[in-house]
Write an enzyme that holds these catalytic residues in place. Sequence first.
Site, PDB file in Angstrom:
ATOM      1  CG  ASP A  37     -65.490   7.273  66.689  1.00  0.00           C
ATOM      2  OD1 ASP A  37     -65.297   7.872  67.760  1.00  0.00           O
ATOM      3  OD2 ASP A  37     -66.138   6.215  66.600  1.00  0.00           O
ATOM      4  CD  GLU A  38     -67.585  12.627  63.082  1.00  0.00           C
ATOM      5  OE1 GLU A  38     -67.078  12.751  64.222  1.00  0.00           O
ATOM      6  OE2 GLU A  38     -68.808  12.563  62.879  1.00  0.00           O
ATOM      7  N   GLY A  39     -62.417  12.432  64.074  1.00  0.00           N
ATOM      8  CA  GLY A  39     -61.106  13.044  64.347  1.00  0.00           C
ATOM      9  C   GLY A  39     -61.279  14.420  64.981  1.00  0.00           C
ATOM     10  CE  LYS A  40     -66.636  14.125  67.652  1.00  0.00           C
ATOM     11  NZ  LYS A  40     -66.673  12.856  66.921  1.00  0.00           N
ATOM     12  CE  LYS A  87     -54.577  16.431  62.998  1.00  0.00           C
ATOM     13  NZ  LYS A  87     -53.672  15.990  61.963  1.00  0.00           N
ATOM     14  CB  ALA A 144     -67.151  11.517  73.750  1.00  0.00           C
ATOM     15  N   GLY A 145     -64.965   9.351  72.852  1.00  0.00           N
ATOM     16  CA  GLY A 145     -63.552   9.017  72.959  1.00  0.00           C
ATOM     17  C   GLY A 145     -62.821   9.840  71.926  1.00  0.00           C
ATOM     18  CG  HIS A 146     -63.324  13.531  71.636  1.00  0.00           C
ATOM     19  ND1 HIS A 146     -63.937  14.666  72.117  1.00  0.00           N
ATOM     20  CD2 HIS A 146     -64.299  12.806  71.056  1.00  0.00           C
ATOM     21  CE1 HIS A 146     -65.227  14.618  71.833  1.00  0.00           C
ATOM     22  NE2 HIS A 146     -65.472  13.495  71.196  1.00  0.00           N
ATOM     23  CD  GLN A 198     -71.644  11.467  71.781  1.00  0.00           C
ATOM     24  OE1 GLN A 198     -72.141  12.494  72.205  1.00  0.00           O
ATOM     25  NE2 GLN A 198     -70.718  10.805  72.438  1.00  0.00           N
ATOM     26  CB  THR A 216     -75.829   9.526  71.419  1.00  0.00           C
ATOM     27  OG1 THR A 216     -75.519   9.443  72.814  1.00  0.00           O
ATOM     28  CG2 THR A 216     -75.677  10.957  70.934  1.00  0.00           C
ATOM     29  NE  ARG A 260     -63.887   4.254  65.832  1.00  0.00           N
ATOM     30  CZ  ARG A 260     -62.848   5.072  66.044  1.00  0.00           C
ATOM     31  NH1 ARG A 260     -62.025   5.363  65.060  1.00  0.00           N
ATOM     32  NH2 ARG A 260     -62.644   5.589  67.227  1.00  0.00           N
ATOM     33  CB  SER A 269     -56.503  15.532  59.336  1.00  0.00           C
ATOM     34  OG  SER A 269     -55.738  14.732  60.197  1.00  0.00           O
TER      35      SER A 269
HETATM   36  P1  GDP Z   1     -63.096  11.675  67.567  1.00  0.00           P
HETATM   37  O1  GDP Z   1     -63.972  10.889  68.477  1.00  0.00           O
HETATM   38  O2  GDP Z   1     -63.864  12.372  66.492  1.00  0.00           O
HETATM   39  O3  GDP Z   1     -62.167  12.600  68.294  1.00  0.00           O
HETATM   40  O4  GDP Z   1     -62.172  10.615  66.811  1.00  0.00           O
HETATM   41  P2  GDP Z   1     -61.438   9.326  67.466  1.00  0.00           P
HETATM   42  O5  GDP Z   1     -60.316   9.796  68.285  1.00  0.00           O
HETATM   43  O6  GDP Z   1     -62.438   8.427  68.103  1.00  0.00           O
HETATM   44  O7  GDP Z   1     -60.948   8.577  66.163  1.00  0.00           O
HETATM   45  C1  GDP Z   1     -60.090   9.167  65.247  1.00  0.00           C
HETATM   46  C2  GDP Z   1     -58.792   8.319  65.176  1.00  0.00           C
HETATM   47  O8  GDP Z   1     -58.079   8.654  64.012  1.00  0.00           O
HETATM   48  C3  GDP Z   1     -57.832   8.568  66.331  1.00  0.00           C
HETATM   49  O9  GDP Z   1     -57.152   7.386  66.607  1.00  0.00           O
HETATM   50  C4  GDP Z   1     -56.880   9.619  65.780  1.00  0.00           C
HETATM   51  O10 GDP Z   1     -55.593   9.583  66.386  1.00  0.00           O
HETATM   52  C5  GDP Z   1     -56.785   9.192  64.340  1.00  0.00           C
HETATM   53  N1  GDP Z   1     -56.589  10.266  63.367  1.00  0.00           N
HETATM   54  C6  GDP Z   1     -57.090  11.537  63.379  1.00  0.00           C
HETATM   55  N2  GDP Z   1     -56.777  12.175  62.234  1.00  0.00           N
HETATM   56  C7  GDP Z   1     -56.077  11.292  61.486  1.00  0.00           C
HETATM   57  C8  GDP Z   1     -55.517  11.353  60.164  1.00  0.00           C
HETATM   58  O11 GDP Z   1     -55.609  12.340  59.448  1.00  0.00           O
HETATM   59  N3  GDP Z   1     -54.888  10.223  59.714  1.00  0.00           N
HETATM   60  C9  GDP Z   1     -54.785   9.097  60.458  1.00  0.00           C
HETATM   61  N4  GDP Z   1     -54.168   8.056  59.933  1.00  0.00           N
HETATM   62  N5  GDP Z   1     -55.307   9.009  61.709  1.00  0.00           N
HETATM   63  C10 GDP Z   1     -55.951  10.080  62.194  1.00  0.00           C
HETATM   64  P1  IMO Z   2     -67.119  10.386  69.697  1.00  0.00           P
HETATM   65  O1  IMO Z   2     -67.355  11.675  70.443  1.00  0.00           O
HETATM   66  C1  IMO Z   2     -69.002   6.969  67.711  1.00  0.00           C
HETATM   67  C2  IMO Z   2     -72.791   5.548  69.386  1.00  0.00           C
HETATM   68  C3  IMO Z   2     -72.814   4.179  70.028  1.00  0.00           C
HETATM   69  C4  IMO Z   2     -74.243   3.763  69.714  1.00  0.00           C
HETATM   70  C5  IMO Z   2     -75.017   5.080  69.845  1.00  0.00           C
HETATM   71  C6  IMO Z   2     -75.713   5.269  71.184  1.00  0.00           C
HETATM   72  O2  IMO Z   2     -65.878   9.681  70.063  1.00  0.00           O
HETATM   73  O3  IMO Z   2     -67.302  10.608  68.230  1.00  0.00           O
HETATM   74  P2  IMO Z   2     -74.787   5.808  73.625  1.00  0.00           P
HETATM   75  O4  IMO Z   2     -73.872   5.034  74.506  1.00  0.00           O
HETATM   76  O5  IMO Z   2     -74.308   7.183  73.298  1.00  0.00           O
HETATM   77  O6  IMO Z   2     -76.210   5.822  74.109  1.00  0.00           O
HETATM   78  O7  IMO Z   2     -74.812   4.967  72.251  1.00  0.00           O
HETATM   79  O8  IMO Z   2     -74.065   6.112  69.664  1.00  0.00           O
HETATM   80  N1  IMO Z   2     -71.774   6.475  69.931  1.00  0.00           N
HETATM   81  C7  IMO Z   2     -70.656   6.823  69.279  1.00  0.00           C
HETATM   82  N2  IMO Z   2     -70.155   6.405  68.098  1.00  0.00           N
HETATM   83  N3  IMO Z   2     -68.345   7.918  68.409  1.00  0.00           N
HETATM   84  C8  IMO Z   2     -68.846   8.387  69.579  1.00  0.00           C
HETATM   85  O9  IMO Z   2     -68.299   9.431  70.238  1.00  0.00           O
HETATM   86  C9  IMO Z   2     -70.033   7.797  70.095  1.00  0.00           C
HETATM   87  N4  IMO Z   2     -70.773   7.990  71.204  1.00  0.00           N
HETATM   88  C10 IMO Z   2     -71.836   7.188  71.087  1.00  0.00           C
HETATM   89  O10 IMO Z   2     -71.869   3.328  69.452  1.00  0.00           O
HETATM   90  O11 IMO Z   2     -74.343   3.346  68.372  1.00  0.00           O
HETATM   91 MG    MG Z   3     -64.249   8.949  69.138  1.00  0.00          MG
END
Ligand code: GDP
Ligand code: IMO
Ligand code: MG
Length: 428
Positions: A13-16, A18, A39-41, A218, A233, A299, A407
């Site tokens: 969830d680092e913001g990959k 975006k 994953a949730g991007h 991840q 994972t 989180r 970002s």
């Molecule tokens: P990913 O799984 O690494 O793609 O990240 P996620 O989408 O799960 O979580 C990142 C969240 O932060 C999302 O809701 C993005 O829209 C948001 N986001 C990304 N970059 C920034 C930023 O620089 N500032 C803010 N405020 N939000 C951001």
């Molecule tokens: P993105 O791509 C954050 C975590 C789960 C759990 C562990 C194992 O959006 O960054 P799993 O269902 O994969 O066997 O769960 O990994 N996890 C994540 N945490 N971002 C993700 O994806 C994740 N995908 C799995 O919360 O701790």
């Molecule tokens: Mg995510």
Amino acid sequence: MRNVIILGAQWGDEGKGKIVDLFSERFDIVARYQGGHNAGHTVVVGDKKFVLKLIPSGILHAGKKAVIGNGLVIDPAALMAEIDALESAGVEVRGNLFISNRAHVLFPAHRMMEKLSASIGTTSRGIGPCYEDKTGRRGVRIADLLNPEVFRAQYDSVMEEKVAIARALGIYQELDLRRIRDEYEMFAARIRPMVRDTAILLNQAIRDGKAVLFEGAQGTMLDIDHGTYPFVTSSSASAGGACTGTGVPPTRISGVIGVSKAYITRVGGGPFPTEALDGAGEMIRKRGNEFGAVTGRPRRCGWFDVPLVRYTAAINGFDSLVVTKLDVLDEFDSIPVCTGYRLGRQEAAEMPPTVAEIEKVEPVYECVPGWRASTFGVSSYDDLPEKAKDYLAFLESRTGVEVGCISTGPERNQTIVRPGSRLEKLVA
Ligand code: GDP
Ligand code: IMO
Ligand code: MG
């Protein structure tokens, strides 16, 4: 040759999403190499918000090709739902998306089997059990799904085994196996036109001079080998996974970019040395809207962990770091950064290998002055407050990796690419 891997430097969830979406404009193909719909991007384009789970973020740019590599596990129902949602939002998916014939197929029975491992806080999507079948050499692959005779025989034998184990362990739940098999045969018909030998497709494209962006899911600390095992994972989220998960050799990779938040978060169980369990953690969660994109879980939030990023930089060979969500720290007077670990009387320069040790680690913090001014949406480095620049310089010097991109908000234009950086050259 310009083939670049972008992946998570922390626990996900680092913001990959975006960042991959932003840079995919400059590449021909975007390829996902591991994971599944755990994953949730999130990608924000104007007033639209997309949460991509299996499909690479590059799909949002018209005409770009997207590949789901062999390293993924695919729940066809989740994939179909994602394709339908994108297409109804006006994104052209069919014709641009290619699915590896060697990716593995995830079944509802995998979710049932996950009850055995749910205690580590998984996403309950069946990801781990599907990868277990893959390494156990009894998995069903996309190519098998497309061959009705092979599929039926494999499906029946794998399901028979799952039901027997689930019954014996008391986790059985009623599954209409015949109906599910029929459904998967219907999915097969829909998937068929998109299925390719994507390793051949990608290697040929590279020979033709096309540029490929590899998208990690991840984060490195959730990698099956290098993460905080067993709180990880089940796939290779780190840079090596891009090669095994697509069939593109290491000799064709020109660079690796790590994505890290300006702080750190984790979803699910497992050790987290810099977790902020006080009001500061709550403030980060609120300002950063830190709730899971897949499961909605809050989180866990904490401070930037230098030893952790030094570790993930070593594993992945980061050429550059993207620091996201800088704006979330705008209101802090002072920002603690963990610059080392202490384990008992000893200094531990590296991430220890066991959960027991990581749990005992005491982070050593240095406090960096906050800037107390809005950085939200800033798109030029010069416009950042001096103290925000100092914070970034501090991360750069301590991690030993350049901060090539920052970002400052969820949207594409809320981004700074630093002129003259290695990152600028990699994505040029
Ligand atoms: P990913 O799984 O690494 O793609 O990240 P996620 O989408 O799960 O979580 C990142 C969240 O932060 C999302 O809701 C993005 O829209 C948001 N986001 C990304 N970059 C920034 C930023 O620089 N500032 C803010 N405020 N939000 C951001
Ligand atoms: P993105 O791509 C954050 C975590 C789960 C759990 C562990 C194992 O959006 O960054 P799993 O269902 O994969 O066997 O769960 O990994 N996890 C994540 N945490 N971002 C993700 O994806 C994740 N995908 C799995 O919360 O701790
Ligand atoms: Mg995510």
